[in-house]
Design a protein around this motif. Structure first.
Motif, mmCIF file in Angstrom:
data_model
loop_
_atom_site.group_PDB
_atom_site.id
_atom_site.type_symbol
_atom_site.label_atom_id
_atom_site.label_comp_id
_atom_site.label_asym_id
_atom_site.label_seq_id
_atom_site.Cartn_x
_atom_site.Cartn_y
_atom_site.Cartn_z
ATOM 1 N N PHE A 126 -16.443 -27.556 -49.359
ATOM 2 C CA PHE A 126 -16.178 -27.003 -50.687
ATOM 3 C C PHE A 126 -16.172 -25.487 -50.792
ATOM 4 O O PHE A 126 -16.033 -24.954 -51.888
ATOM 5 N N SER A 127 -16.323 -24.759 -49.715
ATOM 6 C CA SER A 127 -16.485 -23.309 -49.827
ATOM 7 C C SER A 127 -15.275 -22.603 -50.442
ATOM 8 O O SER A 127 -15.423 -21.538 -51.033
ATOM 9 N N ASN A 128 -14.090 -23.178 -50.333
ATOM 10 C CA ASN A 128 -12.927 -22.525 -50.935
ATOM 11 C C ASN A 128 -12.857 -22.762 -52.444
ATOM 12 O O ASN A 128 -12.106 -22.109 -53.142
ATOM 13 N N GLN A 129 -13.666 -23.706 -52.973
ATOM 14 C CA GLN A 129 -13.655 -24.002 -54.403
ATOM 15 C C GLN A 129 -14.913 -23.537 -55.130
ATOM 16 O O GLN A 129 -14.859 -23.207 -56.301
ATOM 17 N N TYR A 130 -16.056 -23.562 -54.419
ATOM 18 C CA TYR A 130 -17.337 -23.304 -55.058
ATOM 19 C C TYR A 130 -18.176 -22.321 -54.245
ATOM 20 O O TYR A 130 -17.995 -22.191 -53.041
ATOM 21 N N SER A 131 -19.119 -21.704 -54.938
ATOM 22 C CA SER A 131 -20.115 -20.869 -54.279
ATOM 23 C C SER A 131 -21.313 -21.769 -53.976
ATOM 24 O O SER A 131 -21.804 -22.470 -54.860
ATOM 25 N N ILE A 132 -21.789 -21.738 -52.725
ATOM 26 C CA ILE A 132 -22.869 -22.626 -52.310
ATOM 27 C C ILE A 132 -23.972 -21.799 -51.663
ATOM 28 O O ILE A 132 -23.709 -21.026 -50.743
ATOM 29 N N LYS A 133 -25.194 -21.973 -52.152
ATOM 30 C CA LYS A 133 -26.327 -21.255 -51.560
ATOM 31 C C LYS A 133 -27.610 -22.033 -51.778
ATOM 32 O O LYS A 133 -27.717 -22.824 -52.705
ATOM 33 N N THR A 134 -28.578 -21.784 -50.903
ATOM 34 C CA THR A 134 -29.894 -22.406 -51.057
ATOM 35 C C THR A 134 -30.757 -21.508 -51.935
ATOM 36 O O THR A 134 -30.540 -20.300 -51.999
ATOM 37 N N PHE A 135 -31.715 -22.109 -52.594
ATOM 38 C CA PHE A 135 -32.619 -21.334 -53.442
ATOM 39 C C PHE A 135 -33.923 -22.091 -53.592
ATOM 40 O O PHE A 135 -34.069 -23.209 -53.126
ATOM 41 N N GLY A 136 -34.855 -21.458 -54.248
ATOM 42 C CA GLY A 136 -36.146 -22.075 -54.508
ATOM 43 C C GLY A 136 -37.150 -21.716 -53.427
ATOM 44 O O GLY A 136 -36.819 -21.103 -52.422
ATOM 45 N N LEU A 137 -38.370 -22.111 -53.646
ATOM 46 C CA LEU A 137 -39.450 -21.840 -52.723
ATOM 47 C C LEU A 137 -39.158 -22.520 -51.398
ATOM 48 O O LEU A 137 -39.063 -23.726 -51.317
ATOM 49 N N GLY A 138 -38.973 -21.737 -50.363
ATOM 50 C CA GLY A 138 -38.658 -22.289 -49.050
ATOM 51 C C GLY A 138 -37.234 -22.797 -48.934
ATOM 52 O O GLY A 138 -36.930 -23.569 -48.049
ATOM 53 N N ASN A 139 -36.358 -22.364 -49.839
ATOM 54 C CA ASN A 139 -34.953 -22.788 -49.847
ATOM 55 C C ASN A 139 -34.830 -24.312 -49.768
ATOM 56 O O ASN A 139 -34.154 -24.863 -48.921
ATOM 57 N N LYS A 140 -35.483 -24.998 -50.698
ATOM 58 C CA LYS A 140 -35.498 -26.457 -50.683
ATOM 59 C C LYS A 140 -34.446 -27.083 -51.582
ATOM 60 O O LYS A 140 -34.367 -28.296 -51.686
ATOM 61 N N ASN A 141 -33.643 -26.269 -52.253
ATOM 62 C CA ASN A 141 -32.591 -26.773 -53.126
ATOM 63 C C ASN A 141 -31.282 -26.064 -52.808
ATOM 64 O O ASN A 141 -31.281 -24.989 -52.222
ATOM 65 N N ILE A 142 -30.195 -26.671 -53.239
ATOM 66 C CA ILE A 142 -28.877 -26.080 -53.046
ATOM 67 C C ILE A 142 -28.270 -25.876 -54.428
ATOM 68 O O ILE A 142 -28.317 -26.777 -55.271
ATOM 69 N N LEU A 143 -27.702 -24.712 -54.647
ATOM 70 C CA LEU A 143 -27.017 -24.420 -55.902
ATOM 71 C C LEU A 143 -25.537 -24.281 -55.604
ATOM 72 O O LEU A 143 -25.144 -23.481 -54.748
ATOM 73 N N ILE A 144 -24.734 -25.069 -56.302
ATOM 74 C CA ILE A 144 -23.282 -25.002 -56.163
ATOM 75 C C ILE A 144 -22.744 -24.553 -57.508
ATOM 76 O O ILE A 144 -22.989 -25.196 -58.525
ATOM 77 N N THR A 145 -22.024 -23.441 -57.532
ATOM 78 C CA THR A 145 -21.484 -22.946 -58.790
ATOM 79 C C THR A 145 -19.966 -22.924 -58.738
ATOM 80 O O THR A 145 -19.365 -22.506 -57.760
ATOM 81 N N LYS A 146 -19.381 -23.393 -59.836
ATOM 82 C CA LYS A 146 -17.929 -23.405 -59.976
ATOM 83 C C LYS A 146 -17.480 -22.153 -60.717
ATOM 84 O O LYS A 146 -16.448 -21.588 -60.422
ATOM 85 N N SER A 147 -18.290 -21.739 -61.675
ATOM 86 C CA SER A 147 -18.012 -20.533 -62.447
ATOM 87 C C SER A 147 -19.346 -19.975 -62.904
ATOM 88 O O SER A 147 -20.400 -20.493 -62.565
ATOM 89 N N THR A 148 -19.297 -18.945 -63.692
ATOM 90 C CA THR A 148 -20.518 -18.332 -64.195
ATOM 91 C C THR A 148 -21.329 -19.309 -65.029
ATOM 92 O O THR A 148 -22.555 -19.239 -65.050
ATOM 93 N N LEU A 149 -20.661 -20.233 -65.706
ATOM 94 C CA LEU A 149 -21.358 -21.138 -66.614
ATOM 95 C C LEU A 149 -21.526 -22.563 -66.104
ATOM 96 O O LEU A 149 -22.272 -23.333 -66.684
ATOM 97 N N VAL A 150 -20.845 -22.938 -65.041
ATOM 98 C CA VAL A 150 -20.877 -24.327 -64.592
ATOM 99 C C VAL A 150 -21.383 -24.413 -63.165
ATOM 100 O O VAL A 150 -20.883 -23.714 -62.279
ATOM 101 N N GLY A 151 -22.367 -25.283 -62.943
ATOM 102 C CA GLY A 151 -22.904 -25.442 -61.602
ATOM 103 C C GLY A 151 -23.654 -26.745 -61.450
ATOM 104 O O GLY A 151 -23.760 -27.534 -62.384
ATOM 105 N N ALA A 152 -24.161 -26.970 -60.251
ATOM 106 C CA ALA A 152 -24.949 -28.158 -59.956
ATOM 107 C C ALA A 152 -26.070 -27.785 -59.002
ATOM 108 O O ALA A 152 -25.917 -26.893 -58.171
ATOM 109 N N GLU A 153 -27.162 -28.505 -59.135
ATOM 110 C CA GLU A 153 -28.320 -28.294 -58.263
ATOM 111 C C GLU A 153 -28.522 -29.561 -57.444
ATOM 112 O O GLU A 153 -28.500 -30.662 -57.987
#
Length: 114
Positions: free
Chosen positions: A23-50
Motif C-alpha cells: 500500500f505504500s503508493n496509496q497510503y502513509s504507513i508508520k509504526t507508533f506508540g510505546l515500543g512501536n507496537k501499533n501501525i498507523l496508516i493514513t490516507k489523508s490528513t483526516l482519514v486513517g486506520a490503526e
C-alpha cells in the motif's frame, strides 16, 4: 474489525513491511506508540486506520486522524494540568536546593584547597 488468525501474528516490523509493499503508493504507513507496537496508516490528513497486533489477532480500527490528534492533545493537556502544581512547587523550592548544594560544594572545596 478484529481478524482472528489460526497461527501467531507476524511481528509489527514484518507486518509494517508487508503493508508498505502492498500500500505504500496509496497510503502513509508508520509504526507508533510505546515500543512501536501499533501501525498507523493514513490516507489523508483526516482519514486513517490503526492496526494493533495481539497473539493471534489483528485489530484494524479506522478513525479520523484529526480526532486521534485531538484526543492525544487532550491527554497531554490533562497530564500537564495535573502535574502543574507539583512542577510549580518543585520549581519554587529548587532554587534554595541549588543554592544549598552550591554552598556545600563551595565549602568543601574551600576547606580542601584553600
Amino acid at each position: 474489525m478484529r481478524i482472528q488468525l489460526s497461527k501467531k501474528a507476524p511481528p509489527i516490523k514484518e507486518l509494517t513491511e508487508i503493508l508498505k509493499q502492498r500500500f505504500s503508493n496509496q497510503y502513509s504507513i508508520k509504526t507508533f506508540g510505546l515500543g512501536n507496537k501499533n501501525i498507523l496508516i493514513t490516507k489523508s490528513t483526516l482519514v486513517g486506520a490503526e492496526i494493533s497486533v495481539n497473539e493471534n489477532e489483528i485489530s484494524v480500527d479506522s478513525h479520523s486522524t484529526f480526532e486521534k490528534v485531538s484526543r492525544t492533545l487532550g491527554y497531554i493537556t490533562g497530564f500537564i494540568l495535573f502535574f502543574l502544581p507539583f512542577m510549580i512547587r518543585e520549581g519554587s523550592n529548587s532554587e534554595a536546593r541549588y543554592r544549598e548544594l552550591e554552598l556545600e560544594i563551595g565549602y568543601f572545596l574551600k576547606r580542601k584547597f584553600a
